[in-house]
Write a protein that holds these residues in place. Sequence first.
Motif, mmCIF file in Angstrom:
data_model
loop_
_atom_site.group_PDB
_atom_site.id
_atom_site.type_symbol
_atom_site.label_atom_id
_atom_site.label_comp_id
_atom_site.label_asym_id
_atom_site.label_seq_id
_atom_site.Cartn_x
_atom_site.Cartn_y
_atom_site.Cartn_z
ATOM 1 N N SER A 297 0.668 2.822 9.428
ATOM 2 C CA SER A 297 1.804 3.175 10.296
ATOM 3 C C SER A 297 1.561 2.685 11.708
ATOM 4 O O SER A 297 2.461 2.167 12.371
ATOM 5 C CB SER A 297 1.994 4.682 10.343
ATOM 6 O OG SER A 297 2.167 5.190 9.057
ATOM 7 N N ASP B 7 8.180 2.146 6.820
ATOM 8 C CA ASP B 7 6.941 2.926 6.788
ATOM 9 C C ASP B 7 7.031 4.012 5.715
ATOM 10 O O ASP B 7 7.524 5.104 5.966
ATOM 11 C CB ASP B 7 6.677 3.555 8.161
ATOM 12 C CG ASP B 7 5.295 4.180 8.227
ATOM 13 O OD1 ASP B 7 4.506 3.977 7.275
ATOM 14 O OD2 ASP B 7 5.009 4.878 9.220
ATOM 15 N N GLU B 8 6.555 3.691 4.531
ATOM 16 C CA GLU B 8 6.598 4.637 3.408
ATOM 17 C C GLU B 8 7.965 5.289 3.290
ATOM 18 O O GLU B 8 8.090 6.514 3.221
ATOM 19 C CB GLU B 8 5.526 5.718 3.573
ATOM 20 C CG GLU B 8 4.155 5.112 3.636
ATOM 21 C CD GLU B 8 3.068 6.165 3.669
ATOM 22 O OE1 GLU B 8 3.341 7.295 3.250
ATOM 23 O OE2 GLU B 8 1.952 5.826 4.080
#
Lengths: 225, 240, 240, 220, 249
Positions: free
Chosen positions: C41, C161-162
Amino acid sequence: MDYQFLWRPVIQSLPQMLGGASVTLQVSVLSMAIGMVLALILCFAKMSSFAGLRFVANIWIEIARNTPALFQLYFFKFGLGAVGILIDSYITVVMALAFNTAGYMAETFRGGYAAIPNTQLRSARSLGMTAFQAQVHVMFPQLLRAVYHPMTNQFIWVILMSSLGMLVGLRELSGETQFLYSKTFRAFEYFAATAIIYYLIAKLVLGLMTLIGNKVFGLNRGGVA
Amino acid sequence: MISVKNVRKSFGDVEVLKGIDLEVNQGEVLSVIGASGSGKSTLLYCINGLEPVQQGVIEVDGMSVHDKKTNLNHLRQKIGMVFQQWNAFPHLTTLENVALAPRKVKTLPKAEAEALAESQLKHVGLGDKMHLYPNALSGGQQQRLAIARALAMEPNYMLFDEATSALDPELVGEVLDTMRLLAEEGMTMIVVTHEMGFSRDVSDRVAFFHKGVIEEIGEPEQVFGQPSSEHLQKFLAKVR
Amino acid sequence: MISVKNVRKSFGDVEVLKGIDLEVNQGEVLSVIGASGSGKSTLLYCINGLEPVQQGVIEVDGMSVHDKKTNLNHLRQKIGMVFQQWNAFPHLTTLENVALAPRKVKTLPKAEAEALAESQLKHVGLGDKMHLYPNALSGGQQQRLAIARALAMEPNYMLFDEATSALDPELVGEVLDTMRLLAEEGMTMIVVTHEMGFSRDVSDRVAFFHKGVIEEIGEPEQVFGQPSSEHLQKFLAKVR
Amino acid sequence: MTTVAVFGDLQPQDLLFLGEAALRTLLISSVAIATGSLAGIVFGWMMAAGNRTVQFAMNALLDIFRSVPLLIQLILFDAFVSIAGFPMPAFWSGTMVLSVYTSALVASVARGGIESVPASLRRASRSLGLSYWQDMRYVVWPVGLRSVFPSWVGVSLSVMKDSALVSVIGYIELLKASQILITRTAETFFILGIAGLFYFALSFPLSRAGQYVERRWQQS
Amino acid sequence: DKLDDVLADGELRCAVVLDFPPMGFRDSNNEPVGMDVDMCADLAAAMGVDHQVVGVTWAERIPALISGKVDVAIASSSDTLERAQTVGFTVPYMVFQFQALLKEDADITAWEDLESARVGAAVGTTYESEFLAYKDTHWPDAEGRYVSFQSENESFLAVSQGQVDAVIVTDTAAANVVNSDKYGELKLGPVAPFGADYVGMMTLRQEYGWINYLNLFINRQIRSGRFDELYAKWIGGEPPALDIPGVYY
Ligand SMILES: Nc1ncnc2c1ncn2[C@@H]1O[C@H](COP(=O)(O)OP(=O)(O)OP(=O)(O)O)[C@@H](O)[C@H]1O
Ligand SMILES: Nc1ncnc2c1ncn2[C@@H]1O[C@H](COP(=O)(O)OP(=O)(O)OP(=O)(O)O)[C@@H](O)[C@H]1O
Ligand SMILES: [Mg+2]
Ligand SMILES: [Mg+2]
């Protein structure tokens, strides 16, 4: 500014003021203790299935939360007097502050209770604990932790509000100060000293409560979530 | 044996279980799959007597769960249960978490309860975490703690309610491994899960819930391989 | 093109990125995998200028992100970003969520911004949810909203991000499908993900992060098929 | 002996007297809440956004107002402006003390509000190219406001109730007026009842309205 | 100085304690009246200016003075040496005796009976501190409790409600309360053995010219017979002598 500050009388009467401060502390601790017990009772009364109990609890809580503390104090002082119930100013102040604390903390207890995930109670019951055991061993310790911080705030509030004792003739810190002031007419000096003493008491109590909190609940014993 | 006969359960006006029949035999592992809201958790709560039912009978080892005469606290000792999350009592250390029920419910002396707790914690691989508080544990460790705590009551049955679905993907494995271990040791289990792989590998039977009924039940090969219900086909396509 | 050259980044004393070199070319899809805390991240935040770096240079279309002279608000319009959760502005409707930045940043007139928002919402399949507030949307729909919102700024790059890891398993598919669509349309993307299947299918290259360094980078077949780093092998074994 | 009536019965105009005093309670509390909230929001932002020194200094300063009884603050400030040679009517000194007190309470609420906005939400808005102030205006303010609105209502109501203390520096607000009437007429319950009802009538609906707005926002 | 200021402003502002009947209180229109109020009006008339009465509590007298909110406090304030270190006093314009006020059915007859009774007084008054000092020296282990009240009127209320057995008040107030039936059946109790309470007007300590003027005003009030008139109007009975035998001042 023509005024000359004169601190000597204040310093001379410091012992008397500290005596007043100890009354402040006594009154606060007493109000808090009584208030917390009442709060727990009110909280359960409000959650009970008996309408009469809920009604009384609601009235109490709403009056405590929706009228000024000074009003509550006058009520206990004049109101009870008018129906012939005789109480002195010490007990009046304790009653008023405990009444208020009970109303506020009852709601805090209820909120704290609701904030505990219901899997906690279910887990406890699924292990075979009785409802009472689950409350005592699982719910209550968490409840106490959840309300500890608001309780500390309420305690500080009670200490500060006990200064209303001055208005009903209680010789706690503020009352003592007013007494000393009326002898010398040095308002600023006396009340400035009093403000400092209150500040120190508030910080001391906060520090102590935090210390106890850390000791009992431990920094590493986080709550759920 | 757990037997569920024609159970109906409503919350207010909403019927959540619409006539469930089910038997789980000694040593069997049943997994339960189905969409969110289909009533899987509710069934487990009913089996454990945590929720009343409106109709039907649930029996555990021949004792009727919802019979007034049944001592539920006693019955529940036979049934361990692990929830999706917030299982661990946050105010107690790992060891105390596990020892609490043996001490208070079985009234074992402290030393004995702790010895029991210690052995169960070692069983699930938490032998070195005994004096930590739950928030110092990872999610997976907390779930294993919950398993150990249930096992310390020496239950005949274990109910798992999505015990891994609140976990980070990396932590799922360790919990599933512990559950697998239990299954191998012959524990009778009902496992509500989203982990199709685990369900396929470990279960003896799989039940598919849809809107409060069991739409399909059978061996994993059949349920996953040749689903007959349309809803099940769709469900499997979605979760892949 | 995004180019990252020898970037080091610390939070306080902790070095989180320990010299990252990376290039992502126009139209390329790079996926980033790695254990929790490895710095994935953080890298995305640095690329978008949301975090300062201690050393190294990041350039986006030749503009240095961390140069004082760069107008970051302007640069960020080129880079869309979607986070793991809490993306949607809860106080705005779906349409308003998407129209906000075009109106305030690009200072488009209201009608124009809303027309743009509407077309992007249709693009991600939310054409019928325009006047709902985010909390009336499922998690997957919220993530698609976040994608639409980023697309409305007409970015050259998208960073994910995920974006799917906070979602219920049933909802992951719809978001991945939307991302797949973007990839097919030729968007340049960096995708931090735990979805190995998606990563294998869609990426041009895969980077494996381990403790702040890129331990392995290459085509999916190679990274997943013949991992050379021991850490990567272990990681893949765990996530299966 | 005497020909003068020192004490008297409650008369219709006494209700007017109470009513005027109630308006004064409303006036002084609304002025204090308005100015105190504005200042408090600025202080809260300084504490949320400032560096450690700013945070520490603001915190220490505002903490004083939360750690000394309001009663003492009022008396002290009144005595201070007196001896400093800036006499002002009780209304103004009362308003100033109440406002500062309010701002100290609102500051921590506002800080909480700003910090309650999830970092990912702020990152999302910045990543769209919104500037710091645009982010503040269009995301942090509305989202943070919603999360702390109930606390703000709570602070406002408590300031409204605490305004009763301004009577000690000679401002005749509702409770002081009641006290004057009680000592003249000895009609304790009736007068206290009216005063209590007034406070209740102001506080209860407002707190309920606050809860209502909160619930509606949560739904949207 | 202050004298010039008042003349120039055309308005005299007096601080009067308004819960101290009959010296200062509110009539049924909640307007200030009483002997102190009339004094203020007379003073203004003598100076040819308007007057404004600022109601204060015991505690607010000094801040009001020092801040310049008022020009003079005509507030029944005892002229103690301790206070005179902070403010300037005029010669006495009134004198009080202290007396217990009792419920009609109380069985307190002599001053000594108060030793075991619950006694109250208004906080910050001279008779409060005098009584407390007396209690400490004469009744060191008295079992009775002492309570202070925020105002004179509250102490009447308290004794009528039976919250205390007796309150110490001034003779002027006591007579007034007993004649009114507002507080129920009350009666006069024993007079305090400690001295009479001389009260002066107060202003800032350094306002010599203004104090001189006020002193002369008080002197003229008595010479002109106005004092007796006011005394008859508000209190009744024989007006007390304000001079102290055997002393110059
Ligand atoms: N205490 C309750 N009161 C009212 N309704 C409830 C309650 N508990 C559950 N429900 C409702 O019952 C239905 C079934 O819930 P249940 O939790 O059993 O579903 P589930 O299959 O376990 O779903 P999930 O996979 O999301 O856990 C849902 O529609 C839920 O909203
Ligand atoms: N604001 C911050 N302050 C201090 N440390 C931070 C901060 N943000 C991240 N970190 C630390 O930096 C490291 C890398 O974090 P990062 O979020 O980049 O990891 P990640 O690879 O994205 O992990 P995940 O898969 O859990 O999201 C972690 O150890 C984290 O604790
Ligand atoms: Mg469930
Ligand atoms: Mg991350």
